[in-house]
Design an enzyme around this catalytic site. Sequence first.
Site, short mmCIF file in Angstrom:
data_model
loop_
_atom_site.label_atom_id
_atom_site.label_comp_id
_atom_site.label_asym_id
_atom_site.label_seq_id
_atom_site.Cartn_x
_atom_site.Cartn_y
_atom_site.Cartn_z
N ALA A 42 -70.74 56.86 87.59
CA ALA A 42 -71.79 57.37 88.47
C ALA A 42 -71.63 56.72 89.83
CB ALA A 42 -73.17 57.07 87.89
N GLU A 52 -68.51 68.06 85.09
CA GLU A 52 -69.12 66.89 84.44
C GLU A 52 -70.46 67.27 83.82
OE1 GLU A 52 -67.17 63.40 87.27
OE2 GLU A 52 -69.15 64.16 87.75
N THR A 96 -63.53 54.60 87.47
CA THR A 96 -64.03 53.88 86.28
C THR A 96 -63.55 54.60 85.02
OG1 THR A 96 -65.99 53.44 87.63
CG2 THR A 96 -66.07 52.74 85.32
N ASP A 147 -68.81 58.71 81.24
CA ASP A 147 -68.54 59.01 82.66
C ASP A 147 -69.14 57.93 83.55
OD1 ASP A 147 -67.66 60.31 84.92
OD2 ASP A 147 -68.87 62.12 84.63
N LYS A 195 -73.56 49.87 91.44
CA LYS A 195 -74.07 51.24 91.35
C LYS A 195 -75.56 51.30 90.99
CE LYS A 195 -69.86 52.97 91.90
NZ LYS A 195 -69.19 53.81 90.95
N LYS A 221 -74.05 61.76 90.96
CA LYS A 221 -72.64 61.86 90.61
C LYS A 221 -71.97 62.89 91.53
CE LYS A 221 -71.35 62.16 86.45
NZ LYS A 221 -70.20 61.38 86.96
N GLY A 222 -70.65 62.91 91.50
CA GLY A 222 -69.94 63.91 92.27
C GLY A 222 -69.16 63.35 93.45
N GLY A 223 -69.12 62.01 93.54
CA GLY A 223 -68.30 61.41 94.59
C GLY A 223 -66.85 61.87 94.51
N THR A 274 -64.81 61.72 85.09
CA THR A 274 -63.81 61.69 86.17
C THR A 274 -64.08 60.49 87.09
OG1 THR A 274 -63.61 64.09 86.12
CG2 THR A 274 -62.88 63.00 88.14
#
Length: 218
Positions: A83, A103, A31, A81, A121, A94-96, A28
Amino acid sequence: MTQDEMKKRAAWAALEFVPRHSIVGVGTGSTVNHFIDALASIKEQIKGAVSSSIASTEKMQALGIAVFDLNDIDSFSVYVDGADEINPARHMIKGGGAALTREKIVAAVAEQFVCIVDASKEVAVLGKFPLPVEVIPMARNYVARELQKLGGRPVWREAVVTDNGNIILDVHDLHITDALTLEQQINQITGVVCNGLFAARAADVVLVGGPDGTRVIK
Ligand code: 5RP
Protein backbone atom coordinates in the site's frame (compact mmCIF):
# COMPACT_ATOMS: atom_id res chain seq x y z
CA MET A 1 17.73 -0.32 8.43
CA THR A 2 16.66 0.90 4.98
CA GLN A 3 13.05 1.24 3.83
CA ASP A 4 13.61 -1.61 1.39
CA GLU A 5 14.87 -3.89 4.18
CA MET A 6 11.71 -3.09 6.17
CA LYS A 7 9.57 -3.91 3.11
CA LYS A 8 11.43 -7.20 2.74
CA ARG A 9 10.84 -8.04 6.40
CA ALA A 10 7.06 -7.52 6.08
CA ALA A 11 6.98 -9.43 2.78
CA TRP A 12 8.72 -12.53 4.13
CA ALA A 13 6.49 -12.48 7.25
CA ALA A 14 3.48 -12.86 4.94
CA LEU A 15 4.52 -16.44 4.10
CA GLU A 16 3.03 -17.47 7.43
CA PHE A 17 -0.42 -16.46 6.11
CA VAL A 18 -0.16 -18.54 2.92
CA PRO A 19 -2.06 -21.82 3.26
CA ARG A 20 -0.11 -24.70 1.72
CA HIS A 21 -1.52 -26.35 -1.45
CA SER A 22 -3.49 -23.19 -2.22
CA ILE A 23 -3.66 -20.48 -4.88
CA VAL A 24 -2.34 -17.14 -3.64
CA GLY A 25 -3.45 -13.68 -4.81
CA VAL A 26 -0.43 -11.52 -5.53
CA GLY A 27 -0.33 -7.71 -5.72
CA THR A 28 2.17 -5.38 -7.35
CA GLY A 29 5.10 -3.21 -6.32
CA SER A 30 8.51 -3.27 -4.69
CA THR A 31 7.22 -4.79 -1.43
CA VAL A 32 5.35 -7.47 -3.36
CA ASN A 33 8.49 -8.20 -5.39
CA HIS A 34 10.07 -9.33 -2.10
CA PHE A 35 6.95 -11.39 -1.40
CA ILE A 36 7.24 -13.07 -4.80
CA ASP A 37 10.85 -14.01 -3.96
CA ALA A 38 9.57 -15.45 -0.67
CA LEU A 39 6.76 -17.31 -2.46
CA ALA A 40 9.27 -18.82 -4.88
CA SER A 41 11.03 -20.39 -1.90
CA ILE A 42 7.88 -22.44 -1.17
CA LYS A 43 6.67 -22.86 -4.76
CA GLU A 44 6.54 -26.66 -4.45
CA GLN A 45 4.09 -26.23 -1.56
CA ILE A 46 1.52 -24.05 -3.37
CA LYS A 47 -0.64 -24.62 -6.45
CA GLY A 48 0.22 -21.21 -7.87
CA ALA A 49 -0.96 -17.62 -7.96
CA VAL A 50 -3.40 -15.17 -9.47
CA SER A 51 -1.73 -11.93 -10.41
CA SER A 52 -2.70 -8.25 -10.33
CA SER A 53 -0.35 -7.00 -13.07
CA ILE A 54 1.74 -7.95 -16.06
CA ALA A 55 4.87 -7.08 -14.03
CA SER A 56 4.01 -9.48 -11.20
CA THR A 57 2.98 -12.19 -13.68
CA GLU A 58 6.32 -11.94 -15.49
CA LYS A 59 8.32 -12.05 -12.27
CA MET A 60 6.40 -15.06 -10.94
CA GLN A 61 6.66 -16.98 -14.20
CA ALA A 62 10.40 -16.28 -14.36
CA LEU A 63 10.70 -17.85 -10.89
CA GLY A 64 8.65 -20.91 -11.84
CA ILE A 65 5.41 -20.01 -10.05
CA ALA A 66 2.30 -21.05 -12.02
CA VAL A 67 -0.01 -18.09 -12.73
CA PHE A 68 -3.72 -18.81 -13.16
CA ASP A 69 -6.41 -16.75 -14.92
CA LEU A 70 -8.73 -15.27 -12.30
CA ASN A 71 -11.70 -16.36 -14.40
CA ASP A 72 -10.75 -19.98 -13.78
CA ILE A 73 -10.72 -19.57 -9.98
CA ASP A 74 -13.94 -19.40 -7.93
CA SER A 75 -12.31 -18.48 -4.65
CA PHE A 76 -8.99 -18.41 -2.84
CA SER A 77 -7.94 -17.63 0.72
CA VAL A 78 -5.30 -14.94 0.74
CA TYR A 79 -4.36 -11.85 -1.27
CA VAL A 80 -1.02 -10.24 -0.39
CA ASP A 81 -0.28 -6.68 -1.51
CA GLY A 82 1.45 -3.47 -0.46
CA ALA A 83 0.00 0.00 0.00
CA ASP A 84 1.03 3.62 -0.41
CA GLU A 85 -0.75 4.66 2.80
CA ILE A 86 -2.74 2.79 5.44
CA ASN A 87 -4.76 4.26 8.32
CA PRO A 88 -5.84 2.74 11.67
CA ALA A 89 -9.12 1.52 10.10
CA ARG A 90 -6.94 -0.47 7.65
CA HIS A 91 -8.24 1.64 4.76
CA MET A 92 -5.57 2.16 2.14
CA ILE A 93 -4.44 4.31 -0.73
CA LYS A 94 -3.03 2.08 -3.45
CA GLY A 95 -2.08 2.48 -7.09
CA GLY A 96 1.33 4.13 -6.87
CA GLY A 97 2.37 1.44 -9.34
CA ALA A 98 -0.76 2.04 -11.49
CA ALA A 99 -2.08 -1.49 -10.91
CA LEU A 100 -5.04 -0.45 -8.73
CA THR A 101 -7.87 -1.82 -10.88
CA ARG A 102 -6.55 -5.35 -11.20
CA GLU A 103 -5.46 -5.22 -7.55
CA LYS A 104 -9.00 -4.33 -6.48
CA ILE A 105 -10.45 -7.10 -8.63
CA VAL A 106 -8.15 -9.80 -7.25
CA ALA A 107 -8.65 -8.50 -3.70
CA ALA A 108 -12.43 -8.69 -4.17
CA VAL A 109 -12.25 -12.43 -4.80
CA ALA A 110 -9.92 -13.20 -1.88
CA GLU A 111 -11.25 -14.18 1.52
CA GLN A 112 -8.46 -12.34 3.33
CA PHE A 113 -6.35 -9.28 2.37
CA VAL A 114 -2.89 -9.30 3.95
CA CYS A 115 -1.26 -5.89 3.53
CA ILE A 116 2.54 -5.71 3.70
CA VAL A 117 4.13 -2.33 4.37
CA ASP A 118 7.12 -0.66 5.92
CA ALA A 119 6.41 1.62 8.86
CA SER A 120 6.53 4.80 6.74
CA LYS A 121 3.20 3.83 5.11
CA GLU A 122 1.22 4.16 8.35
CA VAL A 123 -0.75 7.44 8.57
CA ALA A 124 -3.46 8.88 10.80
CA VAL A 125 -5.35 10.42 7.85
CA LEU A 126 -5.15 9.30 4.22
CA GLY A 127 -4.36 11.78 1.47
CA LYS A 128 -0.81 13.02 1.71
CA PHE A 129 0.04 10.44 -0.96
CA PRO A 130 -1.82 11.60 -4.12
CA LEU A 131 -4.82 9.36 -4.76
CA PRO A 132 -4.48 7.46 -8.08
CA VAL A 133 -7.60 7.25 -10.24
CA GLU A 134 -7.68 5.10 -13.39
CA VAL A 135 -9.63 6.82 -16.16
CA ILE A 136 -10.75 6.01 -19.73
CA PRO A 137 -8.45 8.22 -21.86
CA MET A 138 -11.19 10.26 -23.61
CA ALA A 139 -12.72 11.18 -20.23
CA ARG A 140 -9.49 12.60 -18.79
CA ASN A 141 -10.42 16.30 -18.66
CA TYR A 142 -14.05 15.72 -17.69
CA VAL A 143 -13.03 13.46 -14.80
CA ALA A 144 -10.35 15.96 -13.75
CA ARG A 145 -12.98 18.72 -13.50
CA GLU A 146 -15.26 16.47 -11.43
CA LEU A 147 -12.38 15.54 -9.09
CA GLN A 148 -11.70 19.26 -8.56
CA LYS A 149 -15.32 19.65 -7.41
CA LEU A 150 -14.55 17.04 -4.72
CA GLY A 151 -11.71 19.24 -3.44
CA GLY A 152 -8.76 17.54 -5.14
CA ARG A 153 -6.06 18.73 -7.51
CA PRO A 154 -5.74 16.04 -10.21
CA VAL A 155 -2.44 15.70 -12.07
CA TRP A 156 -2.18 13.49 -15.18
CA ARG A 157 0.59 10.85 -14.79
CA GLU A 158 1.58 11.43 -18.42
CA ALA A 159 4.24 8.75 -18.84
CA VAL A 160 1.92 5.93 -17.74
CA VAL A 161 -0.57 3.70 -19.57
CA THR A 162 -2.12 1.06 -17.32
CA ASP A 163 -2.20 -2.67 -18.09
CA ASN A 164 -5.83 -2.00 -19.14
CA GLY A 165 -4.87 0.72 -21.66
CA ASN A 166 -6.10 3.61 -19.52
CA ILE A 167 -4.55 6.71 -17.92
CA ILE A 168 -3.93 7.69 -14.30
CA LEU A 169 -4.90 10.96 -12.61
CA ASP A 170 -3.11 11.48 -9.27
CA VAL A 171 -5.31 13.57 -6.98
CA HIS A 172 -3.34 15.84 -4.66
CA ASP A 173 -4.45 17.96 -1.67
CA LEU A 174 -7.01 15.51 -0.27
CA HIS A 175 -7.53 15.09 3.48
CA ILE A 176 -9.58 11.91 3.56
CA THR A 177 -11.59 11.55 6.77
CA ASP A 178 -14.36 9.41 5.22
CA ALA A 179 -12.64 7.02 2.82
CA LEU A 180 -15.72 4.85 2.29
CA THR A 181 -17.83 7.78 1.05
CA LEU A 182 -15.08 9.29 -1.11
CA GLU A 183 -14.37 5.89 -2.70
CA GLN A 184 -18.03 5.64 -3.73
CA GLN A 185 -18.24 9.27 -4.89
CA ILE A 186 -15.25 8.92 -7.19
CA ASN A 187 -16.57 5.64 -8.58
CA GLN A 188 -19.77 7.49 -9.57
CA ILE A 189 -17.91 9.81 -11.98
CA THR A 190 -18.51 8.65 -15.55
CA GLY A 191 -15.22 7.66 -17.13
CA VAL A 192 -13.60 6.50 -13.89
CA VAL A 193 -12.56 2.87 -14.08
CA CYS A 194 -11.40 2.55 -10.49
CA ASN A 195 -9.88 4.64 -7.71
CA GLY A 196 -7.05 3.78 -5.35
CA LEU A 197 -9.06 3.99 -2.14
CA PHE A 198 -9.40 0.52 -0.65
CA ALA A 199 -11.98 1.20 2.08
CA ALA A 200 -14.94 -0.94 1.01
CA ARG A 201 -12.38 -3.73 0.76
CA ALA A 202 -9.98 -2.85 3.57
CA ALA A 203 -7.05 -4.99 4.69
CA ASP A 204 -7.86 -7.77 7.15
CA VAL A 205 -4.30 -8.14 8.41
CA VAL A 206 -1.45 -5.62 8.22
CA LEU A 207 2.20 -6.65 8.54
CA VAL A 208 4.34 -3.62 9.30
CA GLY A 209 8.07 -4.13 8.80
CA GLY A 210 10.24 -2.00 11.07
CA PRO A 211 13.71 -1.94 12.61
CA ASP A 212 12.57 -4.09 15.56
CA GLY A 213 10.74 -6.76 13.56
CA THR A 214 7.31 -7.13 11.99
CA ARG A 215 4.22 -5.88 13.79
CA VAL A 216 0.94 -7.71 13.08
CA ILE A 217 -2.28 -5.65 13.12
CA LYS A 218 -5.61 -7.51 12.88
C1 5RP B 1 0.73 -0.69 -6.94
C2 5RP B 1 0.40 -0.55 -5.50
C3 5RP B 1 1.48 -0.83 -4.52
O1 5RP B 1 1.02 -1.78 -3.62
C4 5RP B 1 1.84 0.43 -3.80
O2 5RP B 1 2.16 1.43 -4.75
C5 5RP B 1 3.03 0.22 -2.86
O3 5RP B 1 4.18 0.02 -3.62
P1 5RP B 1 5.58 -0.34 -2.98
O4 5RP B 1 5.46 -1.68 -2.36
O5 5RP B 1 6.52 -0.30 -4.16
O6 5RP B 1 5.93 0.74 -1.98
O7 5RP B 1 -0.69 -0.21 -5.11
O8 5RP B 1 -0.32 -0.26 -7.76
